[in-house]
Design an enzyme around this catalytic site. Structure first.
Site, PDB file in Angstrom:
ATOM      1  N   GLU A   1      -6.510  -4.699   8.232  1.00  0.00           N
ATOM      2  CA  GLU A   1      -5.500  -3.679   8.478  1.00  0.00           C
ATOM      3  C   GLU A   1      -5.178  -3.631   9.976  1.00  0.00           C
ATOM      4  O   GLU A   1      -5.966  -4.048  10.820  1.00  0.00           O
ATOM      5  CB  GLU A   1      -5.991  -2.298   8.023  1.00  0.00           C
ATOM      6  CG  GLU A   1      -6.266  -2.192   6.532  1.00  0.00           C
ATOM      7  CD  GLU A   1      -6.745  -0.805   6.142  1.00  0.00           C
ATOM      8  OE1 GLU A   1      -6.047  -0.129   5.382  1.00  0.00           O
ATOM      9  OE2 GLU A   1      -7.835  -0.397   6.620  1.00  0.00           O
TER      10      GLU A   1
ATOM     11  N   GLU B   1       0.862  -1.201   0.000  1.00  0.00           N
ATOM     12  CA  GLU B   1       0.000   0.000   0.000  1.00  0.00           C
ATOM     13  C   GLU B   1       0.883   1.230   0.000  1.00  0.00           C
ATOM     14  O   GLU B   1       1.857   1.330   0.765  1.00  0.00           O
ATOM     15  CB  GLU B   1      -0.924   0.020   1.212  1.00  0.00           C
ATOM     16  CG  GLU B   1      -1.843   1.255   1.218  1.00  0.00           C
ATOM     17  CD  GLU B   1      -2.822   1.286   2.384  1.00  0.00           C
ATOM     18  OE1 GLU B   1      -3.622   2.227   2.441  1.00  0.00           O
ATOM     19  OE2 GLU B   1      -2.774   0.375   3.233  1.00  0.00           O
TER      20      GLU B   1
ATOM     21  N   GLU C   1      -8.038   2.162  -3.888  1.00  0.00           N
ATOM     22  CA  GLU C   1      -8.846   2.010  -2.685  1.00  0.00           C
ATOM     23  C   GLU C   1      -9.747   3.228  -2.504  1.00  0.00           C
ATOM     24  O   GLU C   1      -9.288   4.367  -2.562  1.00  0.00           O
ATOM     25  CB  GLU C   1      -7.935   1.850  -1.456  1.00  0.00           C
ATOM     26  CG  GLU C   1      -7.048   0.622  -1.512  1.00  0.00           C
ATOM     27  CD  GLU C   1      -6.197   0.477  -0.259  1.00  0.00           C
ATOM     28  OE1 GLU C   1      -6.312   1.359   0.628  1.00  0.00           O
ATOM     29  OE2 GLU C   1      -5.424  -0.490  -0.151  1.00  0.00           O
TER      30      GLU C   1
ATOM     31  N   ASN D   1      -4.643   4.943  -2.504  1.00  0.00           N
ATOM     32  CA  ASN D   1      -5.895   5.481  -1.975  1.00  0.00           C
ATOM     33  C   ASN D   1      -6.397   6.624  -2.863  1.00  0.00           C
ATOM     34  O   ASN D   1      -5.615   7.460  -3.335  1.00  0.00           O
ATOM     35  CB  ASN D   1      -5.696   6.009  -0.558  1.00  0.00           C
ATOM     36  CG  ASN D   1      -5.507   4.881   0.440  1.00  0.00           C
ATOM     37  OD1 ASN D   1      -6.467   4.292   0.909  1.00  0.00           O
ATOM     38  ND2 ASN D   1      -4.246   4.575   0.746  1.00  0.00           N
TER      39      ASN D   1
END
Length: 786
Positions: free
Chosen positions: A733, A559, A646, A614
């Site tokens: 997460e 990520e 995301e 994101n």
């Protein structure tokens, strides 16, 4: 008695009467032409002077010679033709000079012209007498000759003097008396002593017959010239009057034509304005309706007052024009009178709209700033000034549910109530929308709460709109001058800050300004400016957080995390600057930089791991997002299957249809879509049903609460079961302990990420994969092993 005996005994009275008639007609025509000459335009003055000279000279000459033919001295008489013609020329030339001089505008020009006219009569008479031929001895009386000259000069000067100042009767009478007095006084000055008796018939004498025809011809010429000039003058005046009538009646303004202060003509518009009948205007003095006309500027516009018949004064605008030579006393003055009542009313309305709100009638921003500046101009004033910034609560709901027309009606009624509750020294204005301000003088800080209470009651009282009862709340921020600020603009800013604090507060709807509010705003503004500089100067960087499979420990992806470390080493949390970037729009260039940089770096890796980027709700709402993603993938060469975007549930429910359309376009590019922070939104199940996500990311808050009670464990089991039933992988997460990892493995979780696998690093290299694998054998976390 010689004058009277000469007239009665030595003249044919019938011919004397004819001579007097010719003199009267000629005198009338002479003074009509004289007046026309005075008013003539520059280009026509010579023509009118010529016609006047011919008519006047012929009048003098014909009167003289008809009277001479009427003279019967008792002997044969004849007239020498050359001198007779010369006498006619003298009469015409002298009359031309006299009329030209008399028509000038210099002082005593009329009297001088009259004297010249008298001398012309004298010169013509005695030149004509010099043509008198008879077989007799002629004796002249010096006294009578002198009297004839004096009489002609005096009557002539007086006649022209009266012609400028009086009507037509007296000047004509004086001119006739002057001509007749000269002739018969001059004839009385002559004594004829025949040397031979009269022979034959005087009427049969060929010379006398020729003279009679000549005199008749001159008389006809005189009458013809007079009649022609009179016809031309009448035609010109009629045409001018018709043109003037057409002009003034065709105007919407009041039109008046005046001469010497008397109205000659006026149109119906002026009669209506004055409130009198049209016929009652002609001949009346203009000063009866318009005073101070002498002060009006010719060719300019002057505002004045018109006295109506009822006594009222009407504001008017007057334009004046002179019709004729500027120095001629008998010029016509044309007045255009415009009613200003409607224009002044419009100006007042425009001024009102410029200073007041068009919907509610309350003072607007301009009036408010003027009032506030005036109230805060004296720093030594004994009282303080409270500024109230107000915003209506739930007003948007009224617009959304009942429409904007209902919202406008609500604002109108609220404004009327606000105005009604004010005291004489208080002021309220509408700045726009549902924003209002109020200003009041106070001695103590809490005095402003009294006005707040009255305004709150005015706003919160329900209003009936189309059978629906609606009501609003009121959030108020208060700033005090000069305690909080000395400058009006700063005071307004302080009141706004306090109002926003009150609007965001759940416990109160009134908030006084505090210095900390201003500091917070300055901090946010400073941070926004620093963000712009950081983007330009490359202060942003990317960190990578490892994602691994639960069952094997293999790396499944990374990520991308945005970091901002300032040049002084200060670390700013994304939780602080990301919301601010979303507010001011900087999230768009920042998000594009993150996407482009992450894809470019991942494309260089030896292992084709996935990267998760994101997306902000602001980015997701941008129409060019699919095009931007496609462009970045093409430019960096990253495979679409390696990119995972995301999004949060909040971004979905803001505009479900639009967001779904954008996500489907992204899916067509081959990009994966993951739902981030699952379980913290408002409608997770409906969101999952609306779009086929490729992954569900379970929010980190459930991991931190896993040891606190059975609720979090139950929710995690439910989410994992939901993902299994929908065939959507679930990533947890915030995994930081082996116990959490063991629980997730037992429950069938697919992937995990968190500090247990290692903290985010600036690079993603192979040693991270090795460290990740030993975690499943109970080894310590990555940073400890390193």
């Amino acid at each position: 008695m010689r004058f009277f005996t000469c007239l009665t005994d030595d003249h044919n009275l019938w011919l004397v009467g004819l001579a007097a008639g010719l003199c009267l007609v000629g005198s009338i025509i002479t003074f009509r032409l004289y007046r026309r000459l005075r008013a003539a335009e520059k280009g026509t003055r010579l023509a009118w002077a010529f016609m006047g000279a011919v008519a006047t000279g012929a009048t003098i000459w014909c009167t003289h010679f008809v009277a001479m033919i009427a003279y019967e001295p008792g002997t044969n008489i004849s007239y020498e033709p050359v001198l007779t013609g010369v006498s006619l020329g003298v009469a015409i030339a002298g009359s031309a000079l006299a009329l030209w001089v008399a028509s000038r505008t210099v002082r005593f020009s009329a009297e001088i012209g009259g004297v010249l006219f008298g001398l012309t009569v004298v010169a013509m008479h005695y030149t004509g007498m010099a043509a008198f031929a008879t077989d007799a001895v002629i004796h002249w009386s010096t006294a009578y000759v002198a009297a004839s000259v004096v009489g002609a000069v005096l009557f002539g000067g007086f006649a022209f003097n009266r012609a400028r100042r009086a009507g037509q009767v007296l000047p004509v009478a004086l001119m006739v008396l002057g001509i007749v007095a000269l002739h018969f006084t001059g004839m009385a000055a002559m004594t004829v002593i025949p040397l031979a008796p009269m022979s034959g018939d005087l009427a049969a004498d060929p010379a006398n017959v020729i003279m009679a025809f000549a005199v008749s011809a001159v008389g006809l010429m005189m009458l013809g010239t007079g009649v022609a000039s009179h016809a031309l003058d009448m035609q010109s005046r009629l045409q001018a009057k018709a043109r003037l009538d057409h002009l003034i009646e065709g105007s919407v303004d009041g039109m008046v034509v005046a001469q010497d202060g008397l109205i000659l003509a006026a149109n119906a518009a002026f009669a209506d304005l004055a409130g009198v009948a049209h016929d009652a205007l002609v001949g009346e003095p203009l000063s009866r309706w318009l005073s101070h006309t002498a002060d009006l500027t010719i060719g300019g516009l002057t505002q004045s007052k018109l006295a109506e018949a009822g006594g009222a004064e009407i504001p008017v605008e007057i334009a004046v024009r002179r019709d004729g030579g500027h120095a001629v006393e008998t010029d016509l003055m044309i007045y255009a009178v415009r009613d200003l009542r409607m224009r002044l009313a419009q100006e007042r309305r425009i001024a009102h709209l410029a200073r007041n709100d068009g919907l509610t009638g309350l003072p607007n921003r301009s009036s408010f700033l003027e009032w506030l500046t005036r109230q805060t101009s004296d720093l030594n004033a004994p009282t303080k000034v409270a500024l109230l910034a107000m915003d209506l609560d739930r007003f948007k709901e009224v617009n959304d549910v009942h429409g904007h027309a209902a919202g406008d009606q609500l604002l109108i009624q609220i404004a009327e109530r606000m105005r009604a509750c004010l005291r004489h020294d208080e002021f309220v204005a509408r700045l726009g929308g549902d924003e209002f301000v109020a200003v009041m003088p106070i001695r103590h800080r809490d005095d402003a709460l009294d006005l707040v209470a009255r305004l709150r009651d005015a706003v919160t009282e329900p209003v009936i709109l189309d059978h629906a009862e609606v009501a609003c709340g009121l959030s108020t921020g208060i700033a005090i001058w000069p305690d909080d600020a000395h400058d009006p603009s700063a005071l307004i800013n302080d009141a706004d800050l306090a109002m926003y604090r009150a609007k965001a507060s759940l416990g109160t709807d009134v908030c006084f300004y505090e210095e900390e509010m201003d500091e917070a705003v300055r901090t946010r503004r400073r941070m926004a400016q620093q963000m712009r500089e950081a983007l330009d100067q490359g202060q942003f960087s990317l960190n990578w957080q490892l994602q691994a499979a639960v069952d094997t420990g293999d790396i499944t992806g990374y990520e991308v995390l945005l970091r901002w470390i300032q040049p002084d080493g200060t670390f700013i949390s994304p939780a602080d600057f990301i919301p601010l970037a979303e507010e001011n729009g900087l999230i768009l260039p920042i998000g594009e930089w993150v996407l482009r940089t992450a894809c470019a770096e991942a494309a260089k890796w030896a292992e084709p791991h996935k990267i998760a980027v994101n997306l902000s709700p602001v980015q997701l709402g941008h129409v060019d997002l699919p095009r931007l993603v496609h462009q970045v993938l093409v430019e960096t060469g990253l495979s679409p299957s390696r990119l995972e975007l995301e999004i949060t549930e909040t971004a979905m429910i803001t505009d479900m249809e639009r967001t779904t359309h954008v996500l489907r376009q992204l899916k067509l590019l081959g990009v994966s879509i993951a739902m981030d922070d699952f379980g913290t939104g408002y409608s997770s199940l409906s969101t999952l049903r609306a779009f086929p996500f490729d992954k569900i990311k379970l929010d980190r808050s459930f991991m931190s609460e896993l040891d606190g009670g059975p609720q979090s464990a139950a929710i995690i089991r439910a989410v994992l079961a939901l993902g299994e039933s929908l065939e959507i992988p679930v990533l947890a997460e915030g995994v930081e302990t082996l116990e959490q990892l063991t629980f997730l493995r037992d429950q069938g979780c697919d992937e995990v990420q968190g500090y247990l696998l290692g903290r985010p690093q600036k690079t993603a290299e192979g040693h991270i994969q090795q460290a990740a694998r030993v975690l499943w054998d109970g080894a310590p976390p990555l940073e400890d092993a390193a």
